[in-house]
Design an enzyme around this catalytic site. Structure first.
Site, mmCIF file in Angstrom:
data_model
loop_
_atom_site.group_PDB
_atom_site.id
_atom_site.type_symbol
_atom_site.label_atom_id
_atom_site.label_comp_id
_atom_site.label_asym_id
_atom_site.label_seq_id
_atom_site.Cartn_x
_atom_site.Cartn_y
_atom_site.Cartn_z
ATOM 1 N N PRO A 273 -23.308 24.164 -38.250
ATOM 2 C CG PRO A 273 -23.695 25.833 -39.778
ATOM 3 C CD PRO A 273 -23.270 25.894 -38.601
ATOM 4 C CD GLU A 295 -24.208 21.291 -33.158
ATOM 5 O OE1 GLU A 295 -23.188 21.758 -33.563
ATOM 6 O OE2 GLU A 295 -24.890 21.629 -32.125
ATOM 7 C CG ASP A 321 -22.399 17.864 -23.064
ATOM 8 O OD1 ASP A 321 -21.591 18.416 -23.772
ATOM 9 O OD2 ASP A 321 -22.872 17.954 -22.006
ATOM 10 C CG ASP A 339 -15.732 26.261 -35.333
ATOM 11 O OD1 ASP A 339 -15.310 27.361 -34.808
ATOM 12 O OD2 ASP A 339 -16.445 26.324 -36.201
ATOM 13 C CB CYS A 392 -16.237 32.951 -35.381
ATOM 14 S SG CYS A 392 -17.857 32.957 -34.946
HETATM 15 C C1 LIG Z 1 -19.206 27.984 -33.772
HETATM 16 S S1 LIG Z 1 -20.529 26.660 -33.955
HETATM 17 C C2 LIG Z 1 -19.671 25.768 -35.052
HETATM 18 C C3 LIG Z 1 -19.673 26.116 -36.363
HETATM 19 C C4 LIG Z 1 -19.301 24.734 -37.464
HETATM 20 N N1 LIG Z 1 -18.100 24.420 -36.873
HETATM 21 C C5 LIG Z 1 -19.149 25.174 -38.977
HETATM 22 O O1 LIG Z 1 -18.130 25.763 -39.296
HETATM 23 O O2 LIG Z 1 -20.146 25.360 -39.547
HETATM 24 C C6 LIG Z 1 -20.404 25.883 -32.501
HETATM 25 C C7 LIG Z 1 -21.373 24.737 -32.529
HETATM 26 O O3 LIG Z 1 -21.211 24.194 -31.145
HETATM 27 C C8 LIG Z 1 -22.464 23.514 -30.578
HETATM 28 N N2 LIG Z 1 -22.286 23.115 -29.174
HETATM 29 C C9 LIG Z 1 -22.648 24.260 -28.205
HETATM 30 N N3 LIG Z 1 -22.372 23.275 -26.870
HETATM 31 C C10 LIG Z 1 -22.088 22.046 -27.509
HETATM 32 C C11 LIG Z 1 -21.498 20.870 -26.558
HETATM 33 N N4 LIG Z 1 -21.590 21.047 -25.402
HETATM 34 N N5 LIG Z 1 -21.307 19.726 -27.437
HETATM 35 C C12 LIG Z 1 -21.189 19.805 -28.740
HETATM 36 N N6 LIG Z 1 -21.651 20.863 -29.544
HETATM 37 C C13 LIG Z 1 -22.013 22.108 -28.849
HETATM 38 C C14 LIG Z 1 -23.310 24.497 -30.904
HETATM 39 O O4 LIG Z 1 -24.709 24.043 -31.031
HETATM 40 C C15 LIG Z 1 -22.891 25.123 -32.416
HETATM 41 O O5 LIG Z 1 -23.550 24.328 -33.415
#
Ligand SMILES: C[S@@+](CC[C@H](N)C(=O)[O-])C[C@H]1O[C@@H](n2cnc3c(N)ncnc32)[C@H](O)[C@@H]1O
Length: 465
Positions: A273, A295, A321, A339, A392
């Protein structure tokens, strides 16, 4: 029927809210941290009742596995044979009897009223009987009895600290990799203590408030000694944000990996987020770098836009993506944060029900995505650029495993940097990182709740040769 005398006629609102959340989590996979505030506000609970509802909900969800073992003994039947709603009533009752100062007669009577509102007459008698049995022994006696039924050392640890056994094993392996396998019990205990609300003052945009108790490691992190974090955040219009100290260190590992040259292009590949995006954006703005955030989930991309609103620099937020970015935009960015989506096993203390929802199978599915995001990010990295791979989760398959596998695939094109040296270079106090395992002179960083007071963030800095 032997329901207790003087049982109240209606369910107390705080207990109703706690039950509704606990049962929505069991039945519909609801997220307690999202549903609880909604139900508290819908029921117009006062501060004391909101506190009680929160304590009952989070405490019950966190220790659910342990309470189930106690209930099975007290009821003399497996919990799978108990009606799901009544089981949730018993879990809430067990929490009150074993872990709170609620008077035993109140815990039993209130549970009986709750059982009456959700179950049959026989279920009411059953609830009364089980909780009365439970109340006749001390929490210590129940613990002794439950632990006497465990078969292995890991089963004992898993039971006592209410973690699934596969998670205990994963934690032990990750700690053993740094020569600290004996810390596993301290880690499990730390997961059962809700952390204080940690904040960040975005560098260059906000000062630390007067009543800030500074974090041990992050130069911009703090908790408030007094006062309400929400009020402080509103007052600073998002330039103060809630953010775990480990997340701050992960974002800073990228921005502080080497001096910033004005005009550098940065990418936050999995931004939603937007917590780390905001911190990276502030760092970029200070040094004249240009940050793009990406995202894939549109609703989460919207949260990123909101998170970066107070940060200067017109941060563009795309909704691609991430696994396709390398092919679409080869060698475009100087710094990239990956991340990656992960099991979140490093943040269990903040997500009480998460430990019961994840399975070992989730790890396998996530590692495929993590690997392909890292390789895509590497393809969109400029030669000489730096990439931070962050999770995480301390699970070795999601952390070191992904990094080592990627380094093997990328051969001489990729080099692991001395991530530990970078982190030690900007933290306020040296971080105790256990035994360092070097990979072609590079290192990785694993933070831990019990040792550092942070979420268990993993950080690896990789450069393109
Ligand atoms: C661990 S969270 C990131 C947290 C964020 N960096 C923060 O500190 O607020 C991982 C994110 O990657 C997104 N995600 C999942 N698959 C993805 C993809 N193929 N490409 C880009 N984002 C992706 C998820 O929707 C999620 O919001």
């Amino acid at each position: 029927m032997n329901a207790a005398p003087h049982t109240p006629a209606t369910v107390q609102p705080a207990r109703r809210v706690a039950f509704d959340v606990v049962s929505a989590v069991s039945r519909d996979d609801a997220y307690a941290n999202l549903l609880l505030p909604t139900l508290i506000s819908r029921s117009a609970l006062n501060t004391a009742d909101a506190g009680l509802a929160t304590e009952l909900t989070y405490g019950t969800l966190r220790m659910r596995g342990y309470y189930d073992r106690v209930i099975a003994l007290a009821a003399n039947r497996p919990v799978t044979d108990i009606d799901p709603d009544i089981l949730d009533v018993l879990r809430l009752g067990a929490h009150q009897l074993l872990a709170t100062r609620v008077a035993p007669h109140a815990a039993v009577n209130e549970s009986v009223v709750l059982a009456r509102s959700v179950g049959s007459r026989s279920a009411v008698g059953f609830t009364n009987g089980v909780l009365r049995t439970l109340s006749r022994s001390t929490p210590e006696e129940w613990k002794e009895r439950v632990l006497a039924t465990t078969k292995t050392a890991d089963d004992r640890l898993a039971t006592e600290h209410a973690h699934p056994a596969w998670i205990v094993r994963a934690f032990r392996q990750a700690l053993a990799a740094e020569g600290r396998g004996d810390e596993v019990e301290a880690l499990l205990a730390a997961d059962n203590v809700a952390p204080r609300v940690n904040l960040v003052a975005l560098p260059g945009l906000a000062e630390l408030p007067d009543d800030a108790e500074r974090n041990r490691h992050s130069p911009f992190g703090f908790v408030l000694a007094s006062g309400d974090p929400d009020t402080a955040i509103r007052h600073e219009s998002g330039r103060l944000r809630v953010q775990d100290e480990g997340s701050q260190i992960a974002a800073l590992a990228l921005s502080r990996a080497r001096p910033i040259v004005a005009g550098e292009r940065w990418l936050d590949l999995c931004a939603g987020p937007g917590g780390k995006t905001a911190l990276l954006g502030a760092e970029a703005a200070l040094a004249g770098a240009i940050l793009t955030a990406n995202e894939v989930v549109p609703a989460r991309a919207e949260l990123v836009r909101r998170a970066v609103a107070p940060v200067p620099g017109n941060i563009e937020v795309t909704e691609l993506d991430g696994t396709t970015v390398g092919e679409m935009q080869p060698e475009t960015f100087d710094r990239i944060l990956v991340d990656a989506p992960c099991t979140g096993l490093g943040a269990l203390r903040r997500r009480p029900e998460a430990r019961w929802r994840k399975t070992a199978k989730d790890v396998g599915e996530l590692t495929k995505l993590q690997q392909s995001l890292l390789l895509s990010a590497f393809a969109t990295l400029k030669p000489g650029g730096v990439l931070a791979y962050v999770t995480c989760s301390p699970h070795l398959a999601e952390s070191r495993g992904i990094v080592l596998d990627s380094l093997r695939r990328l051969g001489d094109a990729a080099e692991l940097l001395d991530t530990a040296a970078v982190v030690q270079g900007f933290v306020r106090e040296p971080v105790d990182l256990g035994e360092q395992q070097t990979e072609r002179a590079g290192t990785t960083v694993q933070l831990w709740p019990h040792r550092h007071g942070t979420d268990a963030m993993f950080i690896a800095l990789i450069t393109k040769v």
